[in-house]
Design a protein around this motif. Sequence first.
Motif, PDB file in Angstrom:
ATOM      1  N   GLY A 102      -0.446   4.146   9.808  1.00 54.44           N
ATOM      2  CA  GLY A 102      -1.242   2.920   9.811  1.00 54.44           C
ATOM      3  C   GLY A 102      -2.621   3.112   9.230  1.00 54.44           C
ATOM      4  O   GLY A 102      -3.461   2.231   9.309  1.00 54.44           O
ATOM      5  N   PRO A 116      -2.530  -1.875  14.149  1.00 52.69           N
ATOM      6  CA  PRO A 116      -3.533  -0.851  13.857  1.00 52.69           C
ATOM      7  C   PRO A 116      -3.041   0.513  14.353  1.00 52.69           C
ATOM      8  O   PRO A 116      -2.179   0.572  15.239  1.00 52.69           O
ATOM      9  CB  PRO A 116      -4.752  -1.317  14.645  1.00 52.69           C
ATOM     10  CG  PRO A 116      -4.203  -2.192  15.722  1.00 52.69           C
ATOM     11  CD  PRO A 116      -2.971  -2.826  15.169  1.00 52.69           C
ATOM     12  N   LYS A 159       3.783   1.097  -1.943  1.00 54.95           N
ATOM     13  CA  LYS A 159       2.341   1.250  -1.864  1.00 54.95           C
ATOM     14  C   LYS A 159       1.775   1.418  -3.258  1.00 54.95           C
ATOM     15  O   LYS A 159       2.232   2.277  -4.018  1.00 54.95           O
ATOM     16  CB  LYS A 159       1.970   2.473  -1.011  1.00 54.95           C
ATOM     17  CG  LYS A 159       0.491   2.766  -0.964  1.00 54.95           C
ATOM     18  CD  LYS A 159      -0.246   1.704  -0.179  1.00 54.95           C
ATOM     19  CE  LYS A 159      -1.738   1.886  -0.251  1.00 54.95           C
ATOM     20  NZ  LYS A 159      -2.458   0.779   0.403  1.00 54.95           N
ATOM     21  N   THR A 213       4.380  -3.040  11.053  1.00 57.14           N
ATOM     22  CA  THR A 213       3.742  -3.000   9.739  1.00 57.14           C
ATOM     23  C   THR A 213       2.254  -3.335   9.801  1.00 57.14           C
ATOM     24  O   THR A 213       1.447  -2.744   9.110  1.00 57.14           O
ATOM     25  CB  THR A 213       4.433  -3.991   8.782  1.00 57.14           C
ATOM     26  OG1 THR A 213       5.834  -3.873   8.973  1.00 57.14           O
ATOM     27  CG2 THR A 213       4.091  -3.682   7.344  1.00 57.14           C
ATOM     28  N   TYR A 214       1.917  -4.307  10.666  1.00 55.45           N
ATOM     29  CA  TYR A 214       0.513  -4.726  10.698  1.00 55.45           C
ATOM     30  C   TYR A 214      -0.215  -4.275  11.956  1.00 55.45           C
ATOM     31  O   TYR A 214      -1.315  -4.738  12.222  1.00 55.45           O
ATOM     32  CB  TYR A 214       0.430  -6.249  10.524  1.00 55.45           C
ATOM     33  CG  TYR A 214       1.025  -6.683   9.211  1.00 55.45           C
ATOM     34  CD1 TYR A 214       0.334  -6.440   8.020  1.00 55.45           C
ATOM     35  CD2 TYR A 214       2.281  -7.260   9.139  1.00 55.45           C
ATOM     36  CE1 TYR A 214       0.882  -6.780   6.799  1.00 55.45           C
ATOM     37  CE2 TYR A 214       2.840  -7.605   7.917  1.00 55.45           C
ATOM     38  CZ  TYR A 214       2.135  -7.359   6.750  1.00 55.45           C
ATOM     39  OH  TYR A 214       2.676  -7.689   5.532  1.00 55.45           O
ATOM     40  N   THR A 266       8.542  -3.225   5.295  1.00 55.40           N
ATOM     41  CA  THR A 266       8.238  -3.201   6.733  1.00 55.40           C
ATOM     42  C   THR A 266       8.441  -1.813   7.317  1.00 55.40           C
ATOM     43  O   THR A 266       9.264  -1.028   6.859  1.00 55.40           O
ATOM     44  CB  THR A 266       9.126  -4.180   7.524  1.00 55.40           C
ATOM     45  OG1 THR A 266      10.484  -3.889   7.216  1.00 55.40           O
ATOM     46  CG2 THR A 266       8.806  -5.621   7.200  1.00 55.40           C
ATOM     47  N   ASP A 275      -2.641   0.430   4.403  1.00 59.70           N
ATOM     48  CA  ASP A 275      -1.821  -0.777   4.498  1.00 59.70           C
ATOM     49  C   ASP A 275      -0.684  -0.694   3.499  1.00 59.70           C
ATOM     50  O   ASP A 275      -0.872  -0.220   2.389  1.00 59.70           O
ATOM     51  CB  ASP A 275      -2.668  -2.017   4.172  1.00 59.70           C
ATOM     52  CG  ASP A 275      -3.770  -2.200   5.190  1.00 59.70           C
ATOM     53  OD1 ASP A 275      -3.509  -1.931   6.365  1.00 59.70           O
ATOM     54  OD2 ASP A 275      -4.882  -2.600   4.795  1.00 59.70           O
ATOM     55  N   THR A 276       0.493  -1.179   3.914  1.00 63.74           N
ATOM     56  CA  THR A 276       1.598  -1.206   2.958  1.00 63.74           C
ATOM     57  C   THR A 276       1.359  -2.355   1.982  1.00 63.74           C
ATOM     58  O   THR A 276       0.781  -3.372   2.335  1.00 63.74           O
ATOM     59  CB  THR A 276       2.942  -1.474   3.669  1.00 63.74           C
ATOM     60  OG1 THR A 276       2.783  -2.629   4.478  1.00 63.74           O
ATOM     61  CG2 THR A 276       3.370  -0.308   4.515  1.00 63.74           C
ATOM     62  N   ASP A 329       8.583  -4.433  14.788  1.00 63.77           N
ATOM     63  CA  ASP A 329       7.832  -4.431  13.537  1.00 63.77           C
ATOM     64  C   ASP A 329       6.409  -3.936  13.788  1.00 63.77           C
ATOM     65  O   ASP A 329       5.663  -4.522  14.562  1.00 63.77           O
ATOM     66  CB  ASP A 329       7.803  -5.851  12.966  1.00 63.77           C
ATOM     67  CG  ASP A 329       7.196  -5.875  11.570  1.00 63.77           C
ATOM     68  OD1 ASP A 329       6.673  -4.816  11.140  1.00 63.77           O
ATOM     69  OD2 ASP A 329       7.240  -6.927  10.923  1.00 63.77           O
ATOM     70  N   ARG A 351       0.146   2.074  17.523  1.00 66.03           N
ATOM     71  CA  ARG A 351       1.494   2.478  17.123  1.00 66.03           C
ATOM     72  C   ARG A 351       2.052   3.588  17.993  1.00 66.03           C
ATOM     73  O   ARG A 351       3.216   3.932  17.892  1.00 66.03           O
ATOM     74  CB  ARG A 351       1.492   2.935  15.663  1.00 66.03           C
ATOM     75  CG  ARG A 351       1.069   1.833  14.735  1.00 66.03           C
ATOM     76  CD  ARG A 351       1.350   2.163  13.296  1.00 66.03           C
ATOM     77  NE  ARG A 351       0.874   1.056  12.460  1.00 66.03           N
ATOM     78  CZ  ARG A 351       1.181   0.910  11.188  1.00 66.03           C
ATOM     79  NH1 ARG A 351       1.932   1.798  10.589  1.00 66.03           N
ATOM     80  NH2 ARG A 351       0.713  -0.112  10.509  1.00 66.03           N
ATOM     81  N   SER A 366       4.022  -3.731   0.306  1.00 67.29           N
ATOM     82  CA  SER A 366       5.077  -4.622   0.784  1.00 67.29           C
ATOM     83  C   SER A 366       6.087  -3.779   1.546  1.00 67.29           C
ATOM     84  O   SER A 366       6.019  -2.556   1.540  1.00 67.29           O
ATOM     85  CB  SER A 366       5.746  -5.358  -0.377  1.00 67.29           C
ATOM     86  OG  SER A 366       6.488  -4.440  -1.145  1.00 67.29           O
TER      87      SER A 366
END
Lengths: 290, 332
Positions: free
Chosen positions: B51, B71, B11, B68-69, B59, B54-55, B66, B75, B57
């Motif tokens: 969440g 909202p 991050k 990662t994306y 996961t 945003d990361t 997954d 989660r 990079s």
Amino acid sequence: MSTQSSRATARLMLSPTVILLLIWMIVPLALTLWFSTQRYNLLYPDRQGFNDFANYTRFIATPAFTAAIINTLVLVLGVLVITVVLGILIALLIDQPLWGQGPVRILVISPFFIMPPVAALIWKNMFMNPTNGLFAEAAKYLGLPPFDFLGAAPLASIILIVAWQWLPFATLILLTALQSLSSEELEAAEMDGAPPVKRFWYIMLPHLARSITVVVLIQTIFLMGIFGEILVTTNGGPGSASTTLPFLIYKEALLDFDAGTAAAGGVVAVIIANIVAIFLMRAIGKNLDA
Amino acid sequence: MGQITLKQVRKSFGDVHVIPGVDLRIEEGEFVVFVGPSGCGKSTLLRLIAGLEDTTSGTIEIDGKDATYLPPAKRGLAMVFQSYALYPHMSVRKNIAFPLKMAGLDQAEIDRKVEGAAKVLNLNSYLDRRPGQLSGGQRQRVAIGRAIVRSPQAFLFDEPLSNLDAALRVNMRLEISELHQKLKTTMIYVTHDQVEAMTMADKIVVLQAGRIEQVGTPMELYKTPANVFVAGFIGSPKMNLIAGAEAAKHGATTIGIRPEHVQVSATSGLWQGRVGVSEHLGSDTFLHVTTDMGLLNVRAGGDVALYHGDTVWLTPDLAHLHRFDAKGLAIR
Ligand SMILES: Nc1ncnc2c1ncn2[C@@H]1O[C@H](COP(=O)(O)OP(=O)(O)OP(=O)(O)O)[C@@H](O)[C@H]1O
Ligand SMILES: [Mg+2]
């Protein structure tokens, strides 16, 4: 200020101001009340003395009276709705981290710096004029017949002008309120599964309630007395289509030279303002405490 | 249910790399504590898992999927904020019911769950109050109540106790630990208080400048710190770290000895020193001793009669000596 003597001193020190303010208020009010019961027409200086409530009945019986009250309420309500709704939307928008935030914010509040009659004249001559106004140009470009704003929709046009002037005030107050909302509260709501619309409805709007109340109360006080914008644009017309209560009083006093009836009109206006105030405080006053 | 894996999570805020790359696996039902000094990125890491950020990079997987994306709401995690973040215009009941209402449950179900949560947290008599009319501890419980009604996969706590006074903090610490025993849900808990970390955690993650220094049970970290930073951070009073000639004698760049592993004597010993401040707590006595190697903390028994200015001799217990190399890593 807790001890008895300090409180007494405080009262003593305050009293000149309080008395002065009281005189400032009482004298014009008393004079108005006095004139409202007198025959007092500048065209007929020989007619004098009491005429009971004839001034009141005459004022209320003026053909434009009902129209004036309705116009006043429509004006106030219309401007309130536009400024609060748009104010919230603009505040939400400029609260976002966007490019050029500083200049945008200054631009948004700039209408507030323009004197009301000037603003109204600019609107009248440069935008709403049916022959050479910008709106007419735009209509011509689109192949539409130009619209005579002030002739065909005088009250709506005035509402538009006044709303434009008061929008910055509403936006500014609502923006500061929005900025005082903790981001953690919104994040908590986000984690709790509230989508943006529901976050607005359940978190932001309740948080804004107090500021909206302040905006509504303050604006109502000022909007009830809107006068200059009407004078320079429609002059109350056509007919009495844009005559409000203050404008009707002005007509009585300065166009018909009837100071007595105008004073009676002033008293009626004060009474109506009080009714509106009581009604408002009943309706939304509870938002102010706690 | 409630198993979280971070793979090479990074991050950055602009060109500040707050989290330079973290790998971590959190098992189902575990109580994991993130601990580290202020500004080391604990909150950021937690918010990445939640969440809310945003990361850059890497996961994040929740239960093998997954996320990662995803909202925050999708989660299945619940968060308790440091400021509690209660909704001030809603009653306690409505606060707790809010996530259920957003999930579209019917009213009878909501009522049942709110009553259930209120019972677990002793909130029944406050249900119709506003958050503003509650004490800090009660507000904390409401915030926890709002988290547990959703039966999340995992709870995230960001320094939940830092606004409470010392006595209440001890109480709430126990309550949260008990809640974990009862619910058996994964909990991730951020704190910079190492007592909270030691007492509550199944697994402690020590962070420094966004990097994981060591992961382990409280006892592992206490007994076998992987490096100088962890050695100095875990344990209270702090481990004595000695560099120079004395360390070289043991073949290390730095040696560490905990205050409780030093023998104090008024007559003889290895290192001579003079007592500075002595803190007599009744159960223990903490002595701050000035020696040739600097100030050393020593823990002695409750009835040691040593006071300011006394000359003492210290002897470290060599079985408990920690040795670190030039890079600060432990030599075993
Ligand atoms: N939005 C942001 N923009 C830029 N830098 C940020 C932002 N948020 C956090 N940081 C930086 O990231 C680093 C880690 O912050 P973080 O809040 O995660 O620390 P923390 O470990 O929770 O500290 P504390 O114990 O004080 O709460 C800090 O150096 C902070 O300045
Ligand atoms: Mg933090």
